[in-house]
Design a protein around this motif. Structure first.
Motif, PDB file in Angstrom:
ATOM      1  N   SER A 191      11.221  -8.132  -2.686  1.00 22.49           N
ATOM      2  CA  SER A 191      12.567  -8.711  -2.746  1.00 22.49           C
ATOM      3  C   SER A 191      13.377  -8.110  -1.610  1.00 22.49           C
ATOM      4  O   SER A 191      13.087  -7.004  -1.146  1.00 22.49           O
ATOM      5  CB  SER A 191      13.240  -8.424  -4.099  1.00 22.49           C
ATOM      6  OG  SER A 191      13.423  -7.035  -4.281  1.00 22.49           O
ATOM      7  N   SER A 192      14.389  -8.848  -1.163  1.00 24.69           N
ATOM      8  CA  SER A 192      15.129  -8.392   0.005  1.00 24.69           C
ATOM      9  C   SER A 192      16.595  -8.772  -0.072  1.00 24.69           C
ATOM     10  O   SER A 192      16.945  -9.854  -0.546  1.00 24.69           O
ATOM     11  CB  SER A 192      14.503  -8.982   1.276  1.00 24.69           C
ATOM     12  OG  SER A 192      15.208  -8.586   2.423  1.00 24.69           O
ATOM     13  N   SER A 196      19.350  -3.603   0.852  1.00 25.69           N
ATOM     14  CA  SER A 196      18.361  -3.111  -0.112  1.00 25.69           C
ATOM     15  C   SER A 196      17.121  -3.992  -0.051  1.00 25.69           C
ATOM     16  O   SER A 196      17.222  -5.218   0.052  1.00 25.69           O
ATOM     17  CB  SER A 196      18.935  -3.100  -1.529  1.00 25.69           C
ATOM     18  OG  SER A 196      19.257  -4.418  -1.938  1.00 25.69           O
ATOM     19  N   THR A 197      15.971  -3.354  -0.118  1.00 28.22           N
ATOM     20  CA  THR A 197      14.701  -4.079  -0.020  1.00 28.22           C
ATOM     21  C   THR A 197      13.660  -3.389  -0.896  1.00 28.22           C
ATOM     22  O   THR A 197      13.624  -2.162  -0.981  1.00 28.22           O
ATOM     23  CB  THR A 197      14.185  -4.106   1.439  1.00 28.22           C
ATOM     24  OG1 THR A 197      15.175  -4.676   2.286  1.00 28.22           O
ATOM     25  CG2 THR A 197      12.914  -4.923   1.548  1.00 28.22           C
ATOM     26  N   THR A 198      12.825  -4.178  -1.532  1.00 24.88           N
ATOM     27  CA  THR A 198      11.721  -3.644  -2.320  1.00 24.88           C
ATOM     28  C   THR A 198      10.422  -3.972  -1.597  1.00 24.88           C
ATOM     29  O   THR A 198      10.143  -5.139  -1.325  1.00 24.88           O
ATOM     30  CB  THR A 198      11.698  -4.238  -3.739  1.00 24.88           C
ATOM     31  OG1 THR A 198      12.945  -3.959  -4.384  1.00 24.88           O
ATOM     32  CG2 THR A 198      10.573  -3.647  -4.556  1.00 24.88           C
ATOM     33  N   GLU A 200       6.161  -3.312  -1.268  1.00 24.23           N
ATOM     34  CA  GLU A 200       4.908  -2.851  -1.857  1.00 24.23           C
ATOM     35  C   GLU A 200       3.972  -2.377  -0.743  1.00 24.23           C
ATOM     36  O   GLU A 200       3.805  -3.074   0.259  1.00 24.23           O
ATOM     37  CB  GLU A 200       4.243  -3.975  -2.655  1.00 24.23           C
ATOM     38  CG  GLU A 200       5.065  -4.448  -3.846  1.00 24.23           C
ATOM     39  CD  GLU A 200       4.396  -5.587  -4.597  1.00 24.23           C
ATOM     40  OE1 GLU A 200       3.223  -5.891  -4.275  1.00 24.23           O
ATOM     41  OE2 GLU A 200       5.035  -6.164  -5.491  1.00 24.23           O
ATOM     42  N   THR A 226       5.227   0.619  -5.145  1.00 21.09           N
ATOM     43  CA  THR A 226       6.394  -0.220  -4.872  1.00 21.09           C
ATOM     44  C   THR A 226       7.594   0.686  -4.640  1.00 21.09           C
ATOM     45  O   THR A 226       7.982   1.455  -5.522  1.00 21.09           O
ATOM     46  CB  THR A 226       6.675  -1.164  -6.052  1.00 21.09           C
ATOM     47  OG1 THR A 226       5.521  -1.987  -6.273  1.00 21.09           O
ATOM     48  CG2 THR A 226       7.878  -2.054  -5.764  1.00 21.09           C
ATOM     49  N   TYR A 227       8.163   0.597  -3.432  1.00 24.47           N
ATOM     50  CA  TYR A 227       9.319   1.416  -3.071  1.00 24.47           C
ATOM     51  C   TYR A 227      10.588   0.573  -3.080  1.00 24.47           C
ATOM     52  O   TYR A 227      10.619  -0.529  -2.519  1.00 24.47           O
ATOM     53  CB  TYR A 227       9.136   2.014  -1.671  1.00 24.47           C
ATOM     54  CG  TYR A 227       8.043   3.049  -1.581  1.00 24.47           C
ATOM     55  CD1 TYR A 227       8.241   4.351  -2.015  1.00 24.47           C
ATOM     56  CD2 TYR A 227       6.794   2.712  -1.061  1.00 24.47           C
ATOM     57  CE1 TYR A 227       7.227   5.303  -1.929  1.00 24.47           C
ATOM     58  CE2 TYR A 227       5.774   3.652  -0.965  1.00 24.47           C
ATOM     59  CZ  TYR A 227       6.008   4.943  -1.407  1.00 24.47           C
ATOM     60  OH  TYR A 227       5.003   5.874  -1.325  1.00 24.47           O
ATOM     61  N   THR A 228      11.623   1.110  -3.706  1.00 27.82           N
ATOM     62  CA  THR A 228      12.949   0.512  -3.624  1.00 27.82           C
ATOM     63  C   THR A 228      13.706   1.254  -2.526  1.00 27.82           C
ATOM     64  O   THR A 228      13.880   2.476  -2.610  1.00 27.82           O
ATOM     65  CB  THR A 228      13.709   0.639  -4.956  1.00 27.82           C
ATOM     66  OG1 THR A 228      12.931   0.015  -5.989  1.00 27.82           O
ATOM     67  CG2 THR A 228      15.063  -0.043  -4.869  1.00 27.82           C
ATOM     68  N   LYS A 230      17.041   1.513   0.348  1.00 28.06           N
ATOM     69  CA  LYS A 230      18.417   1.126   0.665  1.00 28.06           C
ATOM     70  C   LYS A 230      18.732   1.591   2.080  1.00 28.06           C
ATOM     71  O   LYS A 230      18.134   2.550   2.586  1.00 28.06           O
ATOM     72  CB  LYS A 230      19.406   1.738  -0.331  1.00 28.06           C
ATOM     73  CG  LYS A 230      19.532   3.250  -0.247  1.00 28.06           C
ATOM     74  CD  LYS A 230      20.648   3.775  -1.158  1.00 28.06           C
ATOM     75  CE  LYS A 230      22.012   3.349  -0.659  1.00 28.06           C
ATOM     76  NZ  LYS A 230      23.117   3.958  -1.445  1.00 28.06           N
ATOM     77  N   ASP A 240      13.813   4.760  -5.372  1.00 30.95           N
ATOM     78  CA  ASP A 240      12.922   4.806  -6.531  1.00 30.95           C
ATOM     79  C   ASP A 240      11.556   4.261  -6.125  1.00 30.95           C
ATOM     80  O   ASP A 240      11.409   3.631  -5.062  1.00 30.95           O
ATOM     81  CB  ASP A 240      13.492   3.971  -7.681  1.00 30.95           C
ATOM     82  CG  ASP A 240      12.870   4.341  -9.027  1.00 30.95           C
ATOM     83  OD1 ASP A 240      12.101   5.315  -9.074  1.00 30.95           O
ATOM     84  OD2 ASP A 240      13.149   3.635 -10.015  1.00 30.95           O
ATOM     85  N   TYR A 241      10.543   4.512  -6.967  1.00 26.34           N
ATOM     86  CA  TYR A 241       9.211   3.985  -6.678  1.00 26.34           C
ATOM     87  C   TYR A 241       8.409   3.867  -7.967  1.00 26.34           C
ATOM     88  O   TYR A 241       8.710   4.521  -8.974  1.00 26.34           O
ATOM     89  CB  TYR A 241       8.457   4.880  -5.687  1.00 26.34           C
ATOM     90  CG  TYR A 241       7.931   6.163  -6.284  1.00 26.34           C
ATOM     91  CD1 TYR A 241       6.630   6.247  -6.764  1.00 26.34           C
ATOM     92  CD2 TYR A 241       8.745   7.288  -6.374  1.00 26.34           C
ATOM     93  CE1 TYR A 241       6.144   7.416  -7.325  1.00 26.34           C
ATOM     94  CE2 TYR A 241       8.271   8.460  -6.921  1.00 26.34           C
ATOM     95  CZ  TYR A 241       6.972   8.528  -7.397  1.00 26.34           C
ATOM     96  OH  TYR A 241       6.499   9.685  -7.955  1.00 26.34           O
TER      97      TYR A 241
END
Length: 276
Positions: A191-192, A196-198, A200, A226-228, A230, A240-241
């Motif tokens: 997601s983007s 902020s972007t997630t 994998e 999966t990294y969150t 910012k 977060d991950y």
């Protein structure tokens, strides 16, 4: 690790069958069969097929009005696959030994996530000073302190260190080399947003002790983290991950290297700066 010819695969396997051409005779003992119709009819048929084929090609390539031609051309262009490289050069700056200064784009976020995965999976995480530098570099300021406290507790756990064969200070026994490496295979944006972007990251991990007396030899594992991320302080930072196993490929039938060869490889082969 892709399958090759040495694995016994062939694009054209032999069937083991042979073909025998029999005389043009009646299978029930009659006289030889008469030849078919004259070759002139066959020639007419072939010419007719060729003419129809040419007409079909001409019809398929026939141009319509301007808008239709433009749309068709656009649709016919090949699309880049998700595994194609972006062509963007890796960053040239580092914070300590960790690449930094990634672009404020999806590509930059993927590059950051890949390089952060390498840092967080490195042997340096077992050294307190190095671990603090890594965490303060890759995590957002508002979560770095909490992550540092939690990871200090985990990496200083004597039972954990003893289980993997390390001393209380995280060092390897004499005559052995500690191996902890992450090798990214690919990245994907889940997601983007603007800031902020997630992302994998799919990777393989080498972990263990190399040496003649090692009871924990270096093994290979596969994970997806999966990294969150910012955008903060002019760079991408982790907030977060989550980690899960796999996808795991089928292992090839290869003989494991000797402890000496593994130790030399770890000492002689350096890592990379990853760019999406």
């Amino acid at each position: 690790m892709s399958p090759g010819d040495d694995q016994g695969y062939s694009d054209y396997p032999e069937t083991g069958h042979t073909r025998t051409r029999l005389p043009e005779t009646d299978p029930y003992g009659g006289a030889p069969r008469r030849p078919g119709r004259s070759s002139s009819r066959s020639l007419v048929t072939v010419v007719g097929v060729v003419v129809l084929l040419i007409a079909a090609i001409a019809f398929a390539n026939r141009g319509g009005n301007g808008s239709e031609t433009k749309a068709s051309t656009k649709a016919d262009k090949p699309r880049a696959t998700s595994t194609a490289a972006s062509g963007t050069k890796p960053v040239e700056t580092k914070s300590g030994n960790i690449p930094s200064g990634f672009a404020h784009t999806e590509q930059g976020a993927q590059s950051a996530a890949a390089n952060y995965a390498v840092a967080l999976g490195s042997a340096e995480m077992f050294n307190t000073a190095w671990r603090h530098q890594i965490l303060n570099t890759v995590y957002a300021p508002e979560v770095a302190a909490a992550k540092q406290s939690a990871m200090d507790s985990a990496y200083a756990n004597e039972k954990f260190l003893a289980n993997i064969g390390l001393a209380k200070d995280g060092s390897a026994p004499k005559g052995q080399s500690f191996v902890s490496r992450v090798i990214p295979v690919g990245t994907k944006v889940a997601s983007s947003g603007t800031d902020s972007t997630t992302v994998e990251v799919w990777y393989t991990s080498l972990f263990g002790l190399s040496g003649e007396t090692s009871r924990n030899p270096v093994t290979e594992s596969w994970y997806t983290t999966t990294y969150t991320l910012k955008w903060a302080d002019g760079d991408w930072k982790i907030t977060d991950y989550q980690q899960k196993d796999g996808p795991v490929p089928v292992g090839r039938d290869q003989t494991a290297s000797t402890a000496d060869d593994m130790t030399k490889a770890v000492e002689e082969y350096g890592g990379f700066t990853y760019a999406r």
